[in-house]
Design a protein around this motif. Structure first.
Motif, PDB file in Angstrom:
ATOM      1  N   LEU A   1      34.376  50.967  33.261  1.00 23.86           N
ATOM      2  CA  LEU A   1      35.698  51.566  33.031  1.00 23.86           C
ATOM      3  C   LEU A   1      36.233  52.230  34.293  1.00 23.86           C
ATOM      4  CD1 LEU A   1      35.310  53.034  29.451  1.00 23.86           C
ATOM      5  CD2 LEU A   1      36.793  51.167  30.164  1.00 23.86           C
ATOM      6  N   VAL A   2      35.370  52.891  35.050  1.00 22.64           N
ATOM      7  CA  VAL A   2      35.805  53.505  36.311  1.00 22.64           C
ATOM      8  C   VAL A   2      36.298  52.431  37.270  1.00 22.64           C
ATOM      9  CG1 VAL A   2      34.992  54.752  38.354  1.00 22.64           C
ATOM     10  CG2 VAL A   2      34.381  55.566  36.081  1.00 22.64           C
ATOM     11  N   ILE A   3      35.584  51.339  37.384  1.00 24.59           N
ATOM     12  CA  ILE A   3      35.998  50.237  38.260  1.00 24.59           C
ATOM     13  C   ILE A   3      37.315  49.638  37.768  1.00 24.59           C
ATOM     14  CG2 ILE A   3      35.378  47.900  39.023  1.00 24.59           C
ATOM     15  CD1 ILE A   3      32.426  48.949  39.060  1.00 24.59           C
ATOM     16  N   ALA A   4      37.463  49.486  36.456  1.00 26.46           N
ATOM     17  CA  ALA A   4      38.717  48.952  35.905  1.00 26.46           C
ATOM     18  C   ALA A   4      39.880  49.895  36.208  1.00 26.46           C
ATOM     19  CB  ALA A   4      38.583  48.733  34.401  1.00 26.46           C
ATOM     20  N   ILE A   5      39.652  51.188  36.135  1.00 24.75           N
ATOM     21  CA  ILE A   5      40.712  52.150  36.449  1.00 24.75           C
ATOM     22  C   ILE A   5      41.076  52.076  37.924  1.00 24.75           C
ATOM     23  CG2 ILE A   5      41.195  54.633  36.640  1.00 24.75           C
ATOM     24  CD1 ILE A   5      39.629  54.954  33.986  1.00 24.75           C
ATOM     25  N   ILE A   6      40.087  51.935  38.790  1.00 25.88           N
ATOM     26  CA  ILE A   6      40.364  51.794  40.229  1.00 25.88           C
ATOM     27  C   ILE A   6      41.206  50.548  40.479  1.00 25.88           C
ATOM     28  CG2 ILE A   6      39.266  51.289  42.457  1.00 25.88           C
ATOM     29  CD1 ILE A   6      36.989  53.188  41.546  1.00 25.88           C
ATOM     30  N   ILE A   7      40.855  49.443  39.837  1.00 21.26           N
ATOM     31  CA  ILE A   7      41.627  48.206  39.991  1.00 21.26           C
ATOM     32  C   ILE A   7      43.040  48.394  39.459  1.00 21.26           C
ATOM     33  CG2 ILE A   7      41.819  45.808  39.196  1.00 21.26           C
ATOM     34  CD1 ILE A   7      38.729  45.709  39.265  1.00 21.26           C
TER      35      ILE A   7
ATOM     36  N   LYS B   1      43.528  43.453  48.302  1.00 17.85           N
ATOM     37  CA  LYS B   1      44.767  42.749  48.668  1.00 17.85           C
ATOM     38  C   LYS B   1      44.987  41.488  47.834  1.00 17.85           C
ATOM     39  CE  LYS B   1      45.537  45.262  52.470  1.00 17.85           C
ATOM     40  NZ  LYS B   1      46.592  46.184  52.606  1.00 17.85           N
ATOM     41  N   ASN B   2      43.947  40.994  47.181  1.00 21.56           N
ATOM     42  CA  ASN B   2      44.024  39.766  46.402  1.00 21.56           C
ATOM     43  C   ASN B   2      44.241  40.124  44.924  1.00 21.56           C
ATOM     44  OD1 ASN B   2      43.701  37.307  45.177  1.00 21.56           O
ATOM     45  ND2 ASN B   2      41.937  36.719  46.415  1.00 21.56           N
ATOM     46  N   THR B   3      45.488  40.151  44.510  1.00 18.99           N
ATOM     47  CA  THR B   3      45.840  40.622  43.167  1.00 18.99           C
ATOM     48  C   THR B   3      45.271  39.728  42.070  1.00 18.99           C
ATOM     49  OG1 THR B   3      47.876  41.500  44.111  1.00 18.99           O
ATOM     50  CG2 THR B   3      47.754  41.385  41.732  1.00 18.99           C
ATOM     51  N   ASN B   4      45.303  38.418  42.270  1.00 21.46           N
ATOM     52  CA  ASN B   4      44.785  37.514  41.234  1.00 21.46           C
ATOM     53  C   ASN B   4      43.292  37.725  41.006  1.00 21.46           C
ATOM     54  OD1 ASN B   4      47.300  36.379  40.842  1.00 21.46           O
ATOM     55  ND2 ASN B   4      46.941  34.744  42.324  1.00 21.46           N
ATOM     56  N   PHE B   5      42.542  37.843  42.090  1.00 21.28           N
ATOM     57  CA  PHE B   5      41.107  38.089  41.982  1.00 21.28           C
ATOM     58  C   PHE B   5      40.847  39.444  41.323  1.00 21.28           C
ATOM     59  CE2 PHE B   5      36.992  39.516  43.715  1.00 21.28           C
ATOM     60  CZ  PHE B   5      36.190  38.496  43.227  1.00 21.28           C
ATOM     61  N   GLN B   6      41.653  40.430  41.680  1.00 20.02           N
ATOM     62  CA  GLN B   6      41.510  41.764  41.090  1.00 20.02           C
ATOM     63  C   GLN B   6      41.758  41.721  39.581  1.00 20.02           C
ATOM     64  OE1 GLN B   6      42.057  45.414  42.764  1.00 20.02           O
ATOM     65  NE2 GLN B   6      40.349  44.498  43.868  1.00 20.02           N
ATOM     66  N   MET B   7      42.738  40.949  39.160  1.00 15.02           N
ATOM     67  CA  MET B   7      43.002  40.846  37.723  1.00 15.02           C
ATOM     68  C   MET B   7      41.831  40.184  36.999  1.00 15.02           C
ATOM     69  SD  MET B   7      45.707  42.338  36.718  1.00 15.02           S
ATOM     70  CE  MET B   7      45.172  43.623  37.803  1.00 15.02           C
ATOM     71  N   CYS B   8      41.215  39.186  37.628  1.00 18.41           N
ATOM     72  CA  CYS B   8      40.021  38.568  37.035  1.00 18.41           C
ATOM     73  C   CYS B   8      38.900  39.598  36.912  1.00 18.41           C
ATOM     74  CB  CYS B   8      39.557  37.385  37.872  1.00 18.41           C
ATOM     75  SG  CYS B   8      40.636  35.954  37.760  1.00 18.41           S
ATOM     76  N   LEU B   9      38.673  40.377  37.978  1.00 23.30           N
ATOM     77  CA  LEU B   9      37.655  41.429  37.927  1.00 23.30           C
ATOM     78  C   LEU B   9      37.977  42.459  36.843  1.00 23.30           C
ATOM     79  CD1 LEU B   9      36.732  42.431  41.602  1.00 23.30           C
ATOM     80  CD2 LEU B   9      35.273  41.393  39.880  1.00 23.30           C
ATOM     81  N   PHE B  10      39.246  42.819  36.744  1.00 18.40           N
ATOM     82  CA  PHE B  10      39.699  43.802  35.755  1.00 18.40           C
ATOM     83  C   PHE B  10      39.364  43.319  34.344  1.00 18.40           C
ATOM     84  CE2 PHE B  10      43.148  45.410  33.000  1.00 18.40           C
ATOM     85  CZ  PHE B  10      42.944  46.773  33.148  1.00 18.40           C
ATOM     86  N   PHE B  11      39.726  42.084  34.043  1.00 21.22           N
ATOM     87  CA  PHE B  11      39.475  41.561  32.702  1.00 21.22           C
ATOM     88  C   PHE B  11      37.986  41.333  32.444  1.00 21.22           C
ATOM     89  CE2 PHE B  11      44.049  40.339  32.936  1.00 21.22           C
ATOM     90  CZ  PHE B  11      44.453  41.185  31.919  1.00 21.22           C
TER      91      PHE B  11
END
Length: 163
Positions: free
Chosen positions: A125-131, A70-80
């Protein structure tokens, strides 16, 4: 005209050979790939502490990605961060290949980086795709909410004009 006919026949023979090779491959099935995977799996000592730590890291990162959906900003940090980890995999492979004696019983870090690609970059990469998929769903949900609000606003404006 004869040249064209012979060229077409030659092309048809090449196509027939290609179809035969493909059908032979399909008949053999996934057996060679399966055997290579099993060989790779058994070549690794899964009880090494650093490998257990790596697997625990990936599980923790996956749980963090799921729980913070639900936390998009945190997810983007994790993604990068996940993509940065993939980007740095080649350097990490070189470093670990030079220093493997300090933490491992055998050198898993070949020059091509297959081991690190499978056990480091693959899960990242799998985690990044999930995000990324979660972010796209969130974006679609936000667009639907915005459109509903816009339609309600237009309805209110048109009602006020009629009064």
């Amino acid at each position: 005209m004869e040249e064209l006919k012979s060229a077409v026949e030659e092309h048809m023979d090449l196509m027939a050979d290609l179809v035969q090779k493909i059908s032979t491959e399909l008949r053999s099935g996934m057996r060679p790939a399966y055997e290579n995977f099993i060989g790779f799996f058994h070549a690794i000592d899964w009880k090494e502490p650093w490998l257990m730590g790596l697997l625990a890291f990936h599980i923790l990162l996956l749980l963090t990605a799921i729980l913070s959906r639900k936390n998009t900003n945190f997810q983007m940090c994790l993604f990068f961060l996940a993509l940065a980890g993939v980007y740095l995999a080649e350097r990490l492979n070189s470093f670990l290949g030079e220093n493997w004696k300090g933490f491992s019983s055998q050198n898993y870090f070949d020059p091509n980086g297959l081991f690190l690609s499978v056990l480091w970059s693959g899960p990242l990469l799998v985690i990044a795709i999930i995000i990324l998929i979660n972010t796209l769903f969130s974006l679609c949900y936000t667009i639907v909410r915005w459109k509903k609000a816009e339609l309600k606003h237009r309805a209110r404006v048109s009602r006020n004009k009629q009064d």
